[in-house]
Design a protein around this motif. Structure first.
Motif, PDB file in Angstrom:
ATOM      1  N   LYS A  10       5.164  -9.722 -16.907  1.00  0.00           N
ATOM      2  CA  LYS A  10       6.129  -9.732 -15.804  1.00  0.00           C
ATOM      3  C   LYS A  10       7.553  -9.806 -16.329  1.00  0.00           C
ATOM      4  O   LYS A  10       8.450  -9.093 -15.865  1.00  0.00           O
ATOM      5  CB  LYS A  10       5.837 -10.912 -14.886  1.00  0.00           C
ATOM      6  N   GLN A  13       8.498  -6.537 -17.972  1.00  0.00           N
ATOM      7  CA  GLN A  13       8.732  -5.476 -16.984  1.00  0.00           C
ATOM      8  C   GLN A  13      10.174  -5.513 -16.475  1.00  0.00           C
ATOM      9  O   GLN A  13      10.767  -4.484 -16.179  1.00  0.00           O
ATOM     10  CB  GLN A  13       7.762  -5.632 -15.810  1.00  0.00           C
ATOM     11  N   ASP A  14      10.754  -6.699 -16.404  1.00  0.00           N
ATOM     12  CA  ASP A  14      12.140  -6.853 -15.941  1.00  0.00           C
ATOM     13  C   ASP A  14      13.160  -6.747 -17.076  1.00  0.00           C
ATOM     14  O   ASP A  14      14.345  -6.521 -16.813  1.00  0.00           O
ATOM     15  CB  ASP A  14      12.322  -8.216 -15.257  1.00  0.00           C
ATOM     16  N   SER A  16      12.688  -5.152 -20.490  1.00  0.00           N
ATOM     17  CA  SER A  16      12.430  -4.263 -21.627  1.00  0.00           C
ATOM     18  C   SER A  16      13.660  -3.389 -21.907  1.00  0.00           C
ATOM     19  O   SER A  16      14.298  -2.900 -20.953  1.00  0.00           O
ATOM     20  CB  SER A  16      11.234  -3.371 -21.334  1.00  0.00           C
ATOM     21  N   VAL A  49       2.454   3.468 -20.230  1.00  0.00           N
ATOM     22  CA  VAL A  49       3.234   2.246 -19.985  1.00  0.00           C
ATOM     23  C   VAL A  49       2.766   1.080 -20.850  1.00  0.00           C
ATOM     24  O   VAL A  49       3.059  -0.069 -20.563  1.00  0.00           O
ATOM     25  CB  VAL A  49       3.185   1.840 -18.492  1.00  0.00           C
ATOM     26  N   THR A  60       8.333  -1.367 -23.277  1.00  0.00           N
ATOM     27  CA  THR A  60       7.356  -0.802 -22.349  1.00  0.00           C
ATOM     28  C   THR A  60       8.089   0.008 -21.298  1.00  0.00           C
ATOM     29  O   THR A  60       9.257  -0.267 -20.990  1.00  0.00           O
ATOM     30  CB  THR A  60       6.515  -1.893 -21.658  1.00  0.00           C
ATOM     31  N   ILE A  62       6.749   0.289 -18.272  1.00  0.00           N
ATOM     32  CA  ILE A  62       6.103  -0.114 -17.024  1.00  0.00           C
ATOM     33  C   ILE A  62       7.140  -0.426 -15.949  1.00  0.00           C
ATOM     34  O   ILE A  62       8.136  -1.125 -16.198  1.00  0.00           O
ATOM     35  CB  ILE A  62       5.178  -1.336 -17.247  1.00  0.00           C
ATOM     36  N   TYR A  64       7.729  -1.427 -11.567  1.00  0.00           N
ATOM     37  CA  TYR A  64       7.140  -2.384 -10.617  1.00  0.00           C
ATOM     38  C   TYR A  64       5.854  -1.834 -10.004  1.00  0.00           C
ATOM     39  O   TYR A  64       4.887  -2.568  -9.797  1.00  0.00           O
ATOM     40  CB  TYR A  64       8.150  -2.713  -9.524  1.00  0.00           C
ATOM     41  N   TYR A  67       3.128  -2.161 -12.501  1.00  0.00           N
ATOM     42  CA  TYR A  67       2.830  -3.591 -12.664  1.00  0.00           C
ATOM     43  C   TYR A  67       1.900  -4.069 -11.543  1.00  0.00           C
ATOM     44  O   TYR A  67       0.931  -4.792 -11.789  1.00  0.00           O
ATOM     45  CB  TYR A  67       4.142  -4.382 -12.657  1.00  0.00           C
ATOM     46  N   SER A 449      15.154  -4.379 -10.026  1.00  0.00           N
ATOM     47  CA  SER A 449      14.048  -3.453 -10.274  1.00  0.00           C
ATOM     48  C   SER A 449      13.475  -2.918  -8.967  1.00  0.00           C
ATOM     49  O   SER A 449      13.076  -1.752  -8.876  1.00  0.00           O
ATOM     50  CB  SER A 449      12.956  -4.145 -11.099  1.00  0.00           C
TER      51      SER A 449
END
Length: 515
Positions: A10, A13-14, A16, A49, A60, A62, A64, A67, A449
């Protein structure tokens, strides 16, 4: 896979690309542990991803959407639950059913038989914190017992973050639920389906015409009301009001039972509102809050001319804080953790000013409550509205409380020639399709995001606005505040007006200057 693995994904994902040094420091893990986590995650992630180590960074692609899809694939047979996660899930189940066979229930977690016994101390601490108990029924199962109102409040907190509000105030599952949260949401939404619909009707028909709750307050109320209707339907009612006559409340009369109504009215009064008429007049508290404001006024550098508005906001928040403390309703907000360091003198002044209220109501305001009171006071100290030409329309997208965002708005308004017609909760961004605006602002990576995924143009700044933030906002077209009034034009406009007409004119056309 465990909770850390999901937390790591998580965050990545925010954020990277994430430097390895920052990852090691933030999570307190060695690089070899992080590599094992990446390997475990990559087994379930699509190749485009997946996580990679690129020199000194972890990267990554990836988003949202991916995710959410990943979380939907993580089932209990691939997920190692913690004791805290299991008992949180079990607490909700015990509330929704009269008796639960824990040995049978724990089979869904894919744990050994001894885990049920080992989790008992964790469950005991959880229920005792709310004055509850788990009663064993020989050869049948276990039952959750205790004060009915306290029981509902305790379970509400376990459900709250697993659901969101859909159309027509209907509760739905949060889109990015981790395995335990998904389990909690699924059983709550299934067992309380008819109650959720009824709760939505009660809010729309009875509560909303009087007070409009903010998103987070509305969600809590809908969860509580759904749970209450479900428990009442099964014969679990509040027999003796836990809520003492500590404050005068507005009588919504949602339920037919007076004890149920008394507790519900107090709960509603403790929540956050976007529109709240002065319906909570408690004569004793009014006197105390007036004295609190008077003490604070003597500590401020600038006089507050709109005393009534300041008093009303302080009163409503203090009123709600007393109830929240009484029933252990903690609504934490990480953005408020640094307020004491930012305004240490005002923090001390607020602490001293409210000490009389704490003593009279035998309560202690939490650091989150103190921080909010500091921001409310600072907001009114910052109020220095000026005359305006057409203003840029700015909408703030956030999931924070109205009190905290009010401070953020006033800092913006003190620096820029703008209008903020509305603040939108991130779960209601579809409203932006029907609103006119010049700029969207947010102050969190997570919401950034969401907005990016939705294809919306925005500016992300810090909650504590820095000089770099102000420069960025100026570059995005926000003009500085104007502090002059054209004298000749003004004189011509007001010439010959009566005092009443003049006051009305000033409030309508120069409300940024005259208070």
């Amino acid at each position: 896979m465990n909770h850390f693995d999901l937390s790591f994904l998580k965050y990545l994902q925010d954020n990277s690309p994430l430097s390895i040094d920052e990852a090691v420091q933030r999570f307190g893990k060695t690089l070899s542990t992080l590599k094992r986590t990446m390997k475990e995650l990559n087994e379930l992630l699509p190749e485009p991803v997946q996580l990679h180590q690129d020199n000194q960074f972890i990267t990554t692609r990836i988003g949202y959407s991916e995710y959410r899809q990943f979380l939907a694939c993580v089932r209990f047979n691939r997920y190692i639950t913690t004791a805290e996660e299991r008992v949180r899930d079990l607490l909700v189940t015990l509330c929704l059913h009269d008796v639960v066979n824990k040995n049978e229930y724990y089979k869904k977690f894919y744990v050994s038989a001894g885990t049920v016994k080992n989790d008992n101390p964790v469950m005991l601490r959880l229920v005792q914190a709310h004055g509850l108990a788990v009663q064993s029924i020989p050869r049948i199962g276990s039952r959750l017992v205790g004060d009915e109102f306290s029981l509902r409040l305790a379970v509400c907190m376990s459900i709250l973050k697993t659901v969101e509000i859909g159309e027509n105030h209907q509760l739905i599952a949060h889109q990015a639920n981790e395995p335990i949260s998904r389990s909690i949401a699924e059983q709550f939404l299934h067992e309380c389906a008819t109650d959720i619909t009824q709760a939505a009707r009660y809010y729309e028909d009875v509560i909303r015409p009087v007070n409009t709750l903010g998103y987070n307050g509305r969600k809590y109320l809908l969860v509580y009301l759904s749970l209450a209707l479900h428990r009442i339907r099964r014969g679990h009612v509040i027999k003796a009001s836990t809520a003492t006559q500590m404050l005068t409340t507005f009588p919504f009369e949602v339920m037919t039972d007076p004890q149920e109504n008394r507790c519900l009215d107090l709960l509603i009064a403790s929540l956050t509102f976007t529109h709240r008429p002065f319906t909570l007049y408690d004569a004793r508290l009014v006197v105390h809050v007036k004295r609190t404001c008077e003490r604070l006024s003597r500590c401020l550098k600038n006089p507050i001319y709109n005393q009534r508005a300041w008093f009303a906001e302080m009163y409503n928040f203090i009123y709600a804080a007393i109830i929240q403390n009484k029933f252990h309703l903690w609504f934490d907000d990480k953005k408020l953790h640094n307020v004491e360091n930012r305004y240490p003198a005002l923090w001390a002044d607020v602490q001293h000013a409210i000490s009389e209220i704490e003593k009279s109501w035998q309560t202690a305001f939490s650091p989150i409550h103190l921080a909010t009171l500091v921001l409310i006071t600072k907001k009114y100290e910052l109020k220095n509205r000026v005359v305006s030409e057409p203003k840029k329309r700015v909408i703030i997208v956030t999931n924070s409380s109205e009190s905290k965002v009010g401070y953020f708005k006033e800092v913006l308004l003190s620096r820029f020639h703008i209008d903020i017609p509305v603040c939108i909760n991130i779960n209601e961004i579809e409203q932006l399709q029907h609103l006119e605006f010049d700029l969207l602002i947010t102050f969190t990576n997570k919401i950034s995001s969401h907005l990016k995924y939705a294809g919306l143009d925005y500016v992300k700044v810090n909650f504590w606005l820095t000089q770099d933030d102000f420069l960025l906002l100026r570059e995005r077209g926000l003009p500085s505040t104007r502090k002059k009034i054209p004298a000749e034009q003004f004189v011509q406009q007001v010439q010959g007006m009566s005092p009443e007409a003049l006051r009305d004119f000033l409030e309508r056309h120069y409300g940024d200057v005259f208070i």
